[in-house]
Scaffold this active site. Structure first.
Site, PDB file in Angstrom:
ATOM      1  N   CYS A   2       0.826  -1.195   0.000  1.00  0.00           N
ATOM      2  CA  CYS A   2       0.000   0.000   0.000  1.00  0.00           C
ATOM      3  C   CYS A   2       0.866   1.252   0.000  1.00  0.00           C
ATOM      4  O   CYS A   2       2.073   1.202  -0.186  1.00  0.00           O
ATOM      5  CB  CYS A   2      -0.901   0.003   1.237  1.00  0.00           C
ATOM      6  SG  CYS A   2      -1.777  -1.549   1.514  1.00  0.00           S
ATOM      7  N   SER A 371      11.579 -11.280  -6.601  1.00  0.00           N
ATOM      8  CA  SER A 371      12.819 -10.752  -7.165  1.00  0.00           C
ATOM      9  C   SER A 371      14.022 -11.390  -6.479  1.00  0.00           C
ATOM     10  O   SER A 371      13.975 -11.739  -5.301  1.00  0.00           O
ATOM     11  CB  SER A 371      12.859  -9.223  -6.979  1.00  0.00           C
ATOM     12  OG  SER A 371      14.167  -8.708  -7.140  1.00  0.00           O
ATOM     13  N   GLY A 372      15.136 -11.499  -7.212  1.00  0.00           N
ATOM     14  CA  GLY A 372      16.357 -12.087  -6.661  1.00  0.00           C
ATOM     15  C   GLY A 372      17.272 -11.092  -5.973  1.00  0.00           C
ATOM     16  O   GLY A 372      18.414 -11.441  -5.637  1.00  0.00           O
TER      17      GLY A 372
END
Length: 625
Positions: A2, A371-372
């Site tokens: 948010c 994500s890495g």
């Protein structure tokens, strides 16, 4: 996921609902699924909702505790919320929703600020204690979620993005010249400054309190957590470390799969994103994956290896994912720059426009993406950086060596010339001291090469990785997308910080054996990019992904801009930075900047990062000042 905003009139004047809504509307892209407001006298909280857990109205914010004492506006995901909920239920709390928001609210009510150490996830939050008239602002330990604040006049304003603060009527926007010098030295800002003079970024791992009943109320910052990379007192068998890393990695990825909406993953072609995808695909059939590639028809040199689509496609086939790709061309940077600068709010590390397009692609199909990020910084993915300073004689010698490398844009020797129009305003900004101050809280005795490498890992997690998180948050939320980073699971981070350097890097002894009196250049021997880093991680991940991925030389997510700035984009660079009346020359010397740019255009130096940064600053001055 948010966006939060807040407003406190320190002179006691009531908060205007129209102004609070204006602030909240400024970050509406962060939460397209709902909005909420709460006002009591001189205090106001706003919220924009991106519904991920419990999509019902029960997750509406700002959220008020059942005893009506606490009001919370919260942005983030806490992945251990179910375990915390069980503890709180045993302590007598009851729950109206299935959200992590309500767990965070009760946790703060029950444990106070100590609750922050119990939260495993990412967050930025504002909690108002109506009884004590105290505000608590807090940010997660790694800084994955940003939180800005500003004092002007009798007003304290804060928000997930700067634009919530600058939406205030009559907010004075003034360039922070010291922050600009800091950025143009490091291509990052290490302090709490922003490019706007009165706007500050709450540091990662910190909370801040303000007592509204106190005369001359001030915001008091407290650090509640920090990285501590260290060598263990006793090094166990390598197999034990490998087994523990594998267990913690699977646990971290599976923890972050919790969602009531569809979840996908970035798949760059590298080891970190590939390993996350491999684990996630075991639990989520038909997992959607996303890759951004590059048109390399005009690239040259090392940039010819920047497109990793073939590797990503091979892993997608292996893990049976539903795969989507986007190919970026030179003109795509120019096309997205106005929107990117508006959302990014100020430039940070790297060339971030590929991240903008990657998030845009993923947001068409999912609301959450894995994500890495973090794997390199935790497990030693940049050995050619650490080796620059590992043979230091003492701390000051180490600072001298490492600081020189991190002058990524303009070296100290050229600062006075480039900043000539405002040099009197910034000549006392000592960037070496700014660099040195990053280490003030890293209690690490420097005796061995391993100690210096751990110091470097600490520095990069605190600065480089933090800059990546700021970029990722802004550009993913620009598209209403939540990005999760499994490598930043608390248990996995704790393991990585105590993992022996010898299990991360292989070449320590070889580097130390180099004879400095030998004729010829040692630069390549010390600094060349190799596949030396992340040794333990490579070994464990070889059980998940192909050997050609785990054995590959480290490849960052970079576009071939060095070539494009000399080719297809050269007219754009000249038109924006060298012709007409660019605004950057209100603070920078035109001739000095032109000289640096021309060195790149003539092929004398690779200044792609500087040119990208100048393009950003020029666009920023036009849209944010």
């Amino acid at each position: 996921m948010c966006g939060i905003v807040g407003l406190i009139n320190l002179n006691g004047a009531p908060v205007s609902p129209a102004i609070l809504q204006r602030m909240t509307d400024a970050i509406s892209h962060r939460g397209p699924d709902g909005e909420g407001y709460w006002i009591e006298g001189n205090v106001g909280l706003g919220h924009r909702r991106l519904a991920i857990l419990d999509l019902s109205p029960a997750g509406h914010q700002p959220m008020i505790s059942s005893d009506h004492r606490y009001v919370l506006s919260y942005n983030g995901e806490v992945y251990n919320y179910r375990e915390l909920r069980a503890e709180l239920e045993a302590a007598g709390y009851w729950f109206r929703s299935k959200t992590d928001t309500e767990v965070v609210l009760h946790a703060l009510a029950h444990w106070g600020s100590d609750a922050l150490l119990r939260l495993n996830g990412m967050f930025a939050l504002a909690l108002f204690d109506r009884k004590e008239r105290q505000f608590l602002l807090a940010r997660d330990r790694y800084g994955i979620k940003p939180l800005y604040y500003a004092f002007q006049g009798n007003v304290l304003a804060f928000g997930s993005e700067q634009k919530a603060i600058t939406a205030l009527p009559n907010f004075r926007r003034k360039l922070d010249k010291a922050a600009l010098l800091e950025y143009l030295t490091f291509q990052n800002i290490f302090t709490d400054r922003t490019l706007l003079e009165d706007v500050k970024l709450l540091p990662a791992g910190h909370f801040a309190r303000i007592d509204l009943d106190q005369t001359g109320a001030r915001l008091e910052l407290t650090r509640y957590w920090d990285y501590r990379f260290r060598e263990p007192g006793r090094i166990r068998d390598k197999r034990e470390y490998a087994e523990e890393l594998e267990r913690l990695f699977f646990q971290a990825v599976n923890r972050q799969l919790v969602s009531d909406v569809e979840l996908g993953a970035y798949l760059s072609g590298g080891m970190d994103s590939g390993s996350i995808t491999a684990v996630a695909a075991q639990s989520l059939p038909n997992l959607k994956t996303f890759t951004c590639g590059f048109d390399l028809s005009s690239a040259s040199g090392i940039e010819l290896g920047f497109d990793e689509r073939a590797k990503a496609e091979a892993m997608s086939a292996r893990f049976k994912t539903e795969h989507y790709e986007m190919v970026l061309k030179a003109g795509d940077m120019e096309r997205c720059l106005p929107a990117l600068v508006r959302h990014l709010e100020e430039p940070r590390v790297g060339q971030s426009y590929p991240n903008y397009y990657a998030a845009k692609l993923a947001s068409r199909f999912v609301k959450v993406v894995l994500s890495g990020a973090g794997g390199d910084e935790l497990f030693g993915g940049y050995p050619w950086r650490y080796y620059r300073a590992m043979a230091s004689q003492n701390f000051e010698h180490y600072i001298d060596q490492y600081y020189k490398f991190w002058q990524r844009l303009i070296p100290n020797s050229a600062l006075s010339k480039v900043f000539a129009p405002i040099w009197n305003d910034v000549k006392n900004v000592w960037t070496r001291d700014i660099f040195r101050d990053v280490f003030l809280t890293h209690d690490n005795e420097l005796c061995r090469p391993e100690d210096y490498i751990n110091h470097s890992l600490y520095f990069e997690a605190k600065t480089f990785l933090h800059g990546l998180f700021v970029v990722e948050d802004k550009l993913s939320m620009a598209h209403g997308l939540e990005t999760r980073v499994p490598f930043m699971d608390n248990d996995l981070v704790e393991f990585a910080m105590g993992c022996p350097v010898a299990l991360k890097l292989n070449n320590i002894d070889n580097v130390l054996r180099i004879n400095e009196n030998e004729p010829g250049s040692k630069t390549e021997l010390y600094y060349q990019k190799t596949n030396d880093g992340k040794q333990l991680l490579r070994k464990v991940m070889s059980n998940l992904i192909p050997d050609e991925i785990t054995r590959a030389v480290k490849q960052g997510f970079s576009s071939p801009d060095a070539s494009w700035f000399r080719g297809e984009s050269i007219d754009f660079v000249r038109r924006t930075l060298l012709q007409g009346r660019p605004r950057i020359y209100e603070v920078l010397d035109r001739a000095a900047v032109a000289e640096l740019i021309e060195e790149h255009l003539r092929g004398k130096q690779n200044r792609r990062l500087l040119i990208w940064s100048l393009l950003n600053i020029e666009a920023w001055m036009g849209s944010h000042l």
